[in-house]
Design a protein around this motif. Structure first.
Motif, mmCIF file in Angstrom:
data_model
loop_
_atom_site.group_PDB
_atom_site.id
_atom_site.type_symbol
_atom_site.label_atom_id
_atom_site.label_comp_id
_atom_site.label_asym_id
_atom_site.label_seq_id
_atom_site.Cartn_x
_atom_site.Cartn_y
_atom_site.Cartn_z
ATOM 1 N N ALA A 224 0.558 6.943 -6.519
ATOM 2 C CA ALA A 224 1.634 7.894 -6.248
ATOM 3 C C ALA A 224 1.066 9.224 -5.782
ATOM 4 O O ALA A 224 -0.131 9.487 -5.914
ATOM 5 N N ASP A 225 1.938 10.079 -5.270
ATOM 6 C CA ASP A 225 1.515 11.391 -4.768
ATOM 7 C C ASP A 225 0.873 12.240 -5.854
ATOM 8 O O ASP A 225 0.027 13.088 -5.566
ATOM 9 N N ASP A 226 1.266 12.017 -7.130
ATOM 10 C CA ASP A 226 0.686 12.816 -8.227
ATOM 11 C C ASP A 226 -0.654 12.257 -8.714
ATOM 12 O O ASP A 226 -1.255 12.782 -9.644
ATOM 13 N N GLY A 227 -1.134 11.164 -8.092
ATOM 14 C CA GLY A 227 -2.426 10.585 -8.452
ATOM 15 C C GLY A 227 -2.349 9.446 -9.445
ATOM 16 O O GLY A 227 -3.343 8.771 -9.701
ATOM 17 N N SER A 228 -1.181 9.209 -10.022
ATOM 18 C CA SER A 228 -1.051 8.101 -10.980
ATOM 19 C C SER A 228 -1.009 6.780 -10.225
ATOM 20 O O SER A 228 -0.607 6.720 -9.059
ATOM 21 N N SER A 229 -1.437 5.724 -10.888
ATOM 22 C CA SER A 229 -1.439 4.411 -10.242
ATOM 23 C C SER A 229 -0.335 3.549 -10.822
ATOM 24 O O SER A 229 0.069 3.701 -11.973
ATOM 25 N N PHE A 230 0.171 2.651 -10.001
ATOM 26 C CA PHE A 230 1.257 1.750 -10.400
ATOM 27 C C PHE A 230 0.867 0.329 -10.029
ATOM 28 O O PHE A 230 0.522 0.060 -8.879
ATOM 29 N N HIS A 231 0.903 -0.551 -11.003
ATOM 30 C CA HIS A 231 0.634 -1.970 -10.779
ATOM 31 C C HIS A 231 1.936 -2.710 -11.007
ATOM 32 O O HIS A 231 2.460 -2.729 -12.116
ATOM 33 N N GLY A 232 2.468 -3.289 -9.975
ATOM 34 C CA GLY A 232 3.728 -4.021 -10.085
ATOM 35 C C GLY A 232 4.088 -4.620 -8.749
ATOM 36 O O GLY A 232 3.322 -4.558 -7.780
ATOM 37 N N ALA B 206 7.863 -1.098 -6.957
ATOM 38 C CA ALA B 206 7.260 0.086 -6.339
ATOM 39 C C ALA B 206 8.294 0.834 -5.496
ATOM 40 O O ALA B 206 8.375 2.065 -5.551
ATOM 41 N N HIS B 207 9.098 0.090 -4.732
ATOM 42 C CA HIS B 207 10.132 0.728 -3.911
ATOM 43 C C HIS B 207 11.156 1.444 -4.778
ATOM 44 O O HIS B 207 11.670 2.494 -4.398
ATOM 45 N N ASN B 208 11.458 0.895 -5.959
ATOM 46 C CA ASN B 208 12.394 1.549 -6.881
ATOM 47 C C ASN B 208 11.864 2.913 -7.332
ATOM 48 O O ASN B 208 12.646 3.793 -7.683
ATOM 49 N N TYR B 209 10.548 3.085 -7.349
ATOM 50 C CA TYR B 209 9.932 4.353 -7.724
ATOM 51 C C TYR B 209 9.643 5.239 -6.503
ATOM 52 O O TYR B 209 9.005 6.276 -6.625
ATOM 53 N N GLY B 210 10.067 4.800 -5.335
ATOM 54 C CA GLY B 210 9.870 5.584 -4.125
ATOM 55 C C GLY B 210 8.490 5.423 -3.501
ATOM 56 O O GLY B 210 8.062 6.257 -2.709
ATOM 57 N N LEU B 211 7.794 4.353 -3.844
ATOM 58 C CA LEU B 211 6.459 4.102 -3.301
ATOM 59 C C LEU B 211 6.548 3.086 -2.166
ATOM 60 O O LEU B 211 7.285 2.107 -2.266
ATOM 61 N N LYS C 130 2.281 4.114 2.752
ATOM 62 C CA LYS C 130 1.811 5.427 2.335
ATOM 63 C C LYS C 130 0.980 5.386 1.053
ATOM 64 O O LYS C 130 0.043 6.154 0.886
ATOM 65 N N HIS C 131 1.307 4.499 0.115
ATOM 66 C CA HIS C 131 0.705 4.540 -1.215
ATOM 67 C C HIS C 131 -0.115 3.308 -1.578
ATOM 68 O O HIS C 131 -0.763 3.280 -2.617
ATOM 69 N N GLY C 132 -0.084 2.269 -0.750
ATOM 70 C CA GLY C 132 -0.719 1.009 -1.102
ATOM 71 C C GLY C 132 -2.241 1.041 -1.038
ATOM 72 O O GLY C 132 -2.832 1.696 -0.189
#
Length: 165
Positions: free
Chosen positions: A54-62, A67-72, A76-78
């Protein structure tokens, strides 16, 4: 014509001697993949996984939908990488490792961005790279590496420095 003025004296247009310019050379000398020995140092065993940052530097595994539900978005973020040491580095330096218990001619690969050891030059290339490292010197030529675009663990190895050396 009246707007153009002539200089008052020829000294106003004196030419300065150009400073000495030292030309640098950069020559590709090798290409190799360090993935075979990176897996022993990698927190994920060298296995590539897909995730989002994410833009704030946190990572998301899912999943993509999550990911789209979180705006990723993947564009851009992959990320597809095995670990941050591989993901964050795009340029590399090399260091001889004569005390390596498996190969006295081993050459370590350090990522310039994180300063982490990311692996070793493959055994079939380490003699050549090692000889170049022994001949390199401060102010002379250096041996450097850059990640090959589209391949996370493939490095192009270059010799660069002043053309006169």
């Amino acid at each position: 014509r009246s707007l153009m003025k002539r200089p008052a004296s020829p000294a106003a247009h004196s030419l300065k001697k150009p400073s000495t310019v030292v030309a640098n050379i950069r020559k590709k000398v090798a290409r190799f993949d360090f993935g075979g020995n990176h897996k022993y140092k990698c927190q994920n065993g060298g296995k590539f996984v897909s995730y989002y940052i994410a833009d704030d530097g946190s990572s998301f595994h899912g999943s993509n939908q999550q990911a789209h539900n979180y705006g990723l978005s993947w564009t851009k973020h992959g990320v597809r990488s095995c670990c941050d040491a591989v993901r964050l580095n795009s340029s590399y330096t090399f260091k001889l490792e004569p005390e390596n218990p498996f190969d006295s001619k081993a050459v370590q690969i350090f990522g310039d961005q994180t300063q982490e050891l990311v692996g070793h030059v493959p055994r079939e290339d380490n003699l050549f790279i090692g000889q170049l490292l022994k001949k390199s010197m401060p102010g002379g030529f250096m041996v450097v590496g850059e990640r090959v675009c589209g391949s996370m663990m493939t490095i192009d190895c270059f010799v660069e420095g002043p053309a006169s050396k």
